[in-house]
Design a protein around this motif. Structure first.
Motif, PDB file in Angstrom:
ATOM      1  N   UNK A 213       0.989  -1.546   0.117  1.00  0.00           N
ATOM      2  CA  UNK A 213       0.271  -0.011  -0.302  1.00  0.00           C
ATOM      3  C   UNK A 213       0.468   1.449  -0.152  1.00  0.00           C
ATOM      4  N   UNK A 214       2.286   1.522   0.440  1.00  0.00           N
ATOM      5  CA  UNK A 214       3.219   2.671   0.380  1.00  0.00           C
ATOM      6  C   UNK A 214       2.922   3.510  -0.760  1.00  0.00           C
ATOM      7  N   UNK A 215       3.194   2.495  -2.027  1.00  0.00           N
ATOM      8  CA  UNK A 215       3.148   2.910  -3.268  1.00  0.00           C
ATOM      9  C   UNK A 215       1.661   2.474  -4.228  1.00  0.00           C
ATOM     10  N   UNK A 216       1.026   1.625  -3.432  1.00  0.00           N
ATOM     11  CA  UNK A 216      -0.124   1.636  -4.017  1.00  0.00           C
ATOM     12  C   UNK A 216      -1.645   3.149  -4.548  1.00  0.00           C
ATOM     13  N   UNK A 217      -1.190   2.950  -3.177  1.00  0.00           N
ATOM     14  CA  UNK A 217      -2.226   3.985  -2.472  1.00  0.00           C
ATOM     15  C   UNK A 217      -1.934   4.978  -3.580  1.00  0.00           C
ATOM     16  N   UNK A 218      -0.986   5.898  -3.504  1.00  0.00           N
ATOM     17  CA  UNK A 218      -0.800   7.177  -3.693  1.00  0.00           C
ATOM     18  C   UNK A 218      -0.430   7.559  -5.407  1.00  0.00           C
ATOM     19  N   UNK A 219      -0.951   5.849  -5.539  1.00  0.00           N
ATOM     20  CA  UNK A 219      -0.736   6.081  -7.586  1.00  0.00           C
ATOM     21  C   UNK A 219      -1.678   7.109  -7.698  1.00  0.00           C
ATOM     22  N   UNK A 220      -1.124   7.769  -9.353  1.00  0.00           N
ATOM     23  CA  UNK A 220      -1.950   9.176  -9.211  1.00  0.00           C
ATOM     24  C   UNK A 220      -1.452  10.184  -8.630  1.00  0.00           C
ATOM     25  N   UNK A 221      -0.596  10.557  -8.073  1.00  0.00           N
ATOM     26  CA  UNK A 221      -0.152  11.564  -7.256  1.00  0.00           C
ATOM     27  C   UNK A 221      -1.250  11.595  -5.921  1.00  0.00           C
ATOM     28  N   UNK A 222      -1.767  10.821  -5.100  1.00  0.00           N
ATOM     29  CA  UNK A 222      -2.190  10.935  -4.367  1.00  0.00           C
ATOM     30  C   UNK A 222      -3.345   9.791  -3.634  1.00  0.00           C
ATOM     31  N   UNK A 223      -3.805  10.077  -2.350  1.00  0.00           N
ATOM     32  CA  UNK A 223      -4.646   8.699  -1.600  1.00  0.00           C
ATOM     33  C   UNK A 223      -5.878   8.414  -2.616  1.00  0.00           C
ATOM     34  N   UNK A 224      -5.852   7.480  -3.048  1.00  0.00           N
ATOM     35  CA  UNK A 224      -7.203   6.495  -3.758  1.00  0.00           C
ATOM     36  C   UNK A 224      -6.557   7.471  -5.618  1.00  0.00           C
ATOM     37  N   UNK A 225      -6.592   8.343  -5.015  1.00  0.00           N
ATOM     38  CA  UNK A 225      -6.206  10.071  -6.695  1.00  0.00           C
ATOM     39  C   UNK A 225      -6.690   8.723  -7.703  1.00  0.00           C
ATOM     40  N   UNK A 226      -5.920   6.958  -7.965  1.00  0.00           N
ATOM     41  CA  UNK A 226      -6.158   6.496  -9.216  1.00  0.00           C
ATOM     42  C   UNK A 226      -6.710   5.674  -9.656  1.00  0.00           C
ATOM     43  N   UNK A 227      -6.644   4.209  -8.887  1.00  0.00           N
ATOM     44  CA  UNK A 227      -7.680   3.426  -8.643  1.00  0.00           C
ATOM     45  C   UNK A 227      -9.555   3.279  -8.134  1.00  0.00           C
ATOM     46  N   UNK A 228      -8.631   4.002  -7.349  1.00  0.00           N
ATOM     47  CA  UNK A 228     -10.161   4.379  -6.715  1.00  0.00           C
ATOM     48  C   UNK A 228     -10.844   2.971  -5.835  1.00  0.00           C
ATOM     49  N   UNK A 229     -10.360   2.146  -5.629  1.00  0.00           N
ATOM     50  CA  UNK A 229     -10.489   1.538  -4.533  1.00  0.00           C
ATOM     51  C   UNK A 229      -9.590   0.917  -3.480  1.00  0.00           C
ATOM     52  N   UNK A 230      -8.064   1.450  -3.822  1.00  0.00           N
ATOM     53  CA  UNK A 230      -7.017   1.756  -2.761  1.00  0.00           C
ATOM     54  C   UNK A 230      -6.706   2.120  -2.213  1.00  0.00           C
ATOM     55  N   UNK A 231      -6.908   2.885  -0.912  1.00  0.00           N
ATOM     56  CA  UNK A 231      -6.886   4.189  -0.131  1.00  0.00           C
ATOM     57  C   UNK A 231      -5.782   3.631   1.066  1.00  0.00           C
ATOM     58  N   UNK A 232      -6.176   4.714   1.704  1.00  0.00           N
ATOM     59  CA  UNK A 232      -4.577   4.549   3.086  1.00  0.00           C
ATOM     60  C   UNK A 232      -6.156   3.998   3.853  1.00  0.00           C
ATOM     61  N   UNK A 233      -6.842   4.127   3.915  1.00  0.00           N
ATOM     62  CA  UNK A 233      -8.329   3.431   4.598  1.00  0.00           C
ATOM     63  C   UNK A 233      -8.252   1.805   4.283  1.00  0.00           C
ATOM     64  N   UNK A 234      -7.334   1.805   3.461  1.00  0.00           N
ATOM     65  CA  UNK A 234      -7.493  -0.375   3.153  1.00  0.00           C
ATOM     66  C   UNK A 234      -6.243  -0.752   4.145  1.00  0.00           C
ATOM     67  N   UNK A 235      -5.899   0.186   5.249  1.00  0.00           N
ATOM     68  CA  UNK A 235      -4.741  -0.336   5.715  1.00  0.00           C
ATOM     69  C   UNK A 235      -5.411  -0.906   6.587  1.00  0.00           C
ATOM     70  N   UNK A 236      -6.316  -0.521   7.586  1.00  0.00           N
ATOM     71  CA  UNK A 236      -7.419  -0.954   8.597  1.00  0.00           C
ATOM     72  C   UNK A 236      -8.773  -0.595   8.393  1.00  0.00           C
ATOM     73  N   UNK A 237      -8.488  -1.109   6.909  1.00  0.00           N
ATOM     74  CA  UNK A 237      -9.914  -1.167   6.585  1.00  0.00           C
ATOM     75  C   UNK A 237     -11.159  -2.041   7.427  1.00  0.00           C
ATOM     76  N   UNK A 238     -12.472  -1.703   7.728  1.00  0.00           N
ATOM     77  CA  UNK A 238     -13.297  -1.999   7.865  1.00  0.00           C
ATOM     78  C   UNK A 238     -14.169  -2.845   7.341  1.00  0.00           C
ATOM     79  N   UNK A 239     -14.906  -3.514   7.678  1.00  0.00           N
ATOM     80  CA  UNK A 239     -15.517  -5.036   6.906  1.00  0.00           C
ATOM     81  C   UNK A 239     -16.438  -4.315   5.999  1.00  0.00           C
ATOM     82  N   UNK A 240     -17.140  -2.683   6.894  1.00  0.00           N
ATOM     83  CA  UNK A 240     -17.764  -2.085   5.578  1.00  0.00           C
ATOM     84  C   UNK A 240     -17.310  -1.594   4.050  1.00  0.00           C
ATOM     85  N   UNK A 241     -15.977  -1.808   4.501  1.00  0.00           N
ATOM     86  CA  UNK A 241     -14.912  -0.907   3.685  1.00  0.00           C
ATOM     87  C   UNK A 241     -14.725  -1.950   2.304  1.00  0.00           C
ATOM     88  N   UNK A 242     -14.160  -2.841   3.148  1.00  0.00           N
ATOM     89  CA  UNK A 242     -12.911  -4.246   1.828  1.00  0.00           C
ATOM     90  C   UNK A 242     -13.668  -5.355   3.250  1.00  0.00           C
TER      91      UNK A 242
END
Length: 503
Positions: A177-206
């Motif tokens: 996640x250190x690389x993949x959450x910030x792709x495109x220049x910022x948190x969740x900018x690029x892929x839309x389904x991988x964010x800094x919140x994925x590190x401690x994801x709730x069941x509702x998020x992922x």
């Protein structure tokens, strides 16, 4: 490496469980960068060097329109930060006069030198082993023998560099996640389904990434993206190369009839799991849906750098298209021609309802407005560091064109689009789509555009009347469902539609 250390390494290789052993305290007396790792791991370094993660190119045989040979991020233009080849590594000065690391290589597992196909000693020593194998390791840009390279940033590290090298691990979720959450220049900018919140994801998020304590599956990234010889499984629609023959899919863990209900399980032949189980994406963190290079740059208050004008959205409904696993890309340097949707297609899935094995998938459709040469009609690269520091896109384009050796003829703008597969942020089953989202008047899917429109006639007569009396006025939703079920059990779809049954 000293003789005792070599003997310890030999003992480690012969008598320990290499599948789980990561403690290198007895093996590393002094850490001199990757050349220390190479003393025992030359074969592994060669594997990394040949991988897509390092080369940023690879087997692109699933990209139907690219020239033969390796292809990937390098050599390919995109609709986010445009062209990595001329924006590899750099130092930027923000509006406050502070120095900030820049360049696409910030998320490359190398130490700053561009990858080369030949596994020379210099190339092997350019691999940054710790970026994936030590979560306590941090790095920054620095000058090494007159060239800008990545060096340890010990001020940001909680342990010494030697300790970071001694206590290594297999890649963790944080490593990825250190690389993949910030792709495109910022948190969740690029892929839309991988964010800094994925590190401690709730069941509702992922539901997959959420810990078991939080009610999730507690999976790690490498549970799905299985690795072998440093080749990582998985390829999205908008990625040119594939690194591993191992497929990533829901049926690696689930059956292809997981619902124990025929009326739902019959959908899996035509509908990918993501359609129903990722009802929205960017559920907690907004994602970039439309990047406008034709509008003035926006000064970011926390970084002191300019960003392109972006339309950020949360809780986005995916778009849906058939995919047969192949993709089509815009080729850097070619004239940019609008596709069927009126935009230049940067990356789009191949496939239709006619293709055996093709399924409907959920996608993020990213739009952009990019600079184009008015004479050659090819999309133009930017020197992105100039834009980040000044917000001057005209200068960034002109210098980008010069950096690739083209003649600058001015520039205009053209609209582009990219389809990006959605695979993360899988929602709990109780939040999956229901029948009424798509049927009984539901509008989630555009069945006509997907190819489900029935024929207008059969054997020269109106479709239903060819076999029955005209009872269309009586075909309410529930009645139609029952009638349709009877027909699908007796006849192939092609009797009434322009495609055959997928079952």
């Amino acid at each position: 490496m000293t003789k005792p250390a070599l003997l310890a390494a030999l003992y480690f290789l012969l008598f320990t469980d290499t599948a789980t052993h990561t403690d290198h305290v007895s093996l590393v007396e002094n850490f001199e960068g990757t050349k220390t790792c190479l003393a025992c791991h030359a074969a592994e370094a060669a594997d990394v060097h040949a991988s897509v993660h390092y080369q940023w190119k690879g087997d692109a045989s699933e990209a139907v329109n690219l020239p033969q040979g390796p292809a990937g991020k390098l050599g390919g233009i995109n609709d986010f930060c445009i062209y990595p080849d001329i924006n590899w590594i750099g130092r930027l000065t923000n509006v406050s006069g502070q120095t900030v690391d820049g360049g696409c290589a910030k998320c490359h597992p190398g130490l700053g030198e561009k990858p080369d196909a030949s596994p020379t000693q210099a190339q092997l020593e350019n691999i940054d082993c710790l970026i994936c194998h030590s979560d306590s390791y941090k790095r920054k840009t620095g000058w090494v023998d007159g060239s800008l390279r990545f060096v340890p940033d010990t001020e940001r590290m909680s342990v010494s560099l030697l300790e970071a090298a001694r206590h290594i691990t297999r890649p963790t979720n944080d490593s990825c996640l250190n690389c993949h959450t910030k792709a495109g220049g910022g948190d969740n900018f690029k892929r839309g389904d991988l964010s800094e919140g994925s590190r401690t994801a709730s069941r509702d998020l992922d539901v997959h990434l959420a810990s078991t304590a939080a009610g999730g599956a507690g999976l790690s990234c490498t549970d799905c993206h299985v690795t072998r010889d440093h080749r990582i499984a998985g390829r999205g629609t908008d990625l040119r190369p594939r690194d591993s023959d191992r497929q990533v899919g829901c049926t690696e863990c689930h059956s292809d009839a997981p619902h124990q209900r025929w009326d739902i399980d019959k959908h899996t032949a035509r509908v990918d799991c993501t359609v129903c189980h990722i009802p929205e994406f960017a559920r907690e963190t907004a994602t970039d849906m439309d990047r406008r290079w034709d509008l003035p740059g926006v000064l970011h208050p926390s970084t002191g750098l300019y960003e392109p004008h972006m339309e950020m959205m949360k809780g986005v409904t995916p778009v849906y298209r058939f995919s047969n696993g192949l993709s089509r890309f815009y080729i850097f340097g070619e004239p940019a021609e609008a596709g069927p949707g009126g935009r230049v297609e940067m990356a789009v899935p191949e496939g239709s309802i006619q293709d055996v094995g093709a399924k409907i998938h959920a996608f993020k459709r990213h739009q952009a407005t990019q600079p184009m040469d008015p004479v050659s009609r090819r999309l133009l690269p930017l020197k992105i560091g100039i834009f980040f520091q000044t917000g001057d896109v005209d200068r960034a384009v002109e210098e980008g064109v010069g950096a690739v050796g083209w003649q600058y003829n001015g520039h205009e703008y053209v609209e582009t689009e990219r389809y990006m597969g959605l695979f993360h942020e899988v929602a709990p089953k109780e939040r999956a789509l229901t029948c009424s989202n798509c049927h009984y008047g539901g509008t989630r899917l555009d069945f006509d555009s997907l190819g489900y429109t029935p024929k207008t006639e059969y054997n020269g007569k109106p479709l239903c009347v060819a076999c029955h009396e005209d009872e269309s006025d009586d075909l309410e939703h529930g009645v139609f469902t029952d009638v349709h079920r009877i027909h699908t059990r007796r006849f192939d779809c092609s009797r009434c539609h322009g495609f055959s049954s997928a079952n």
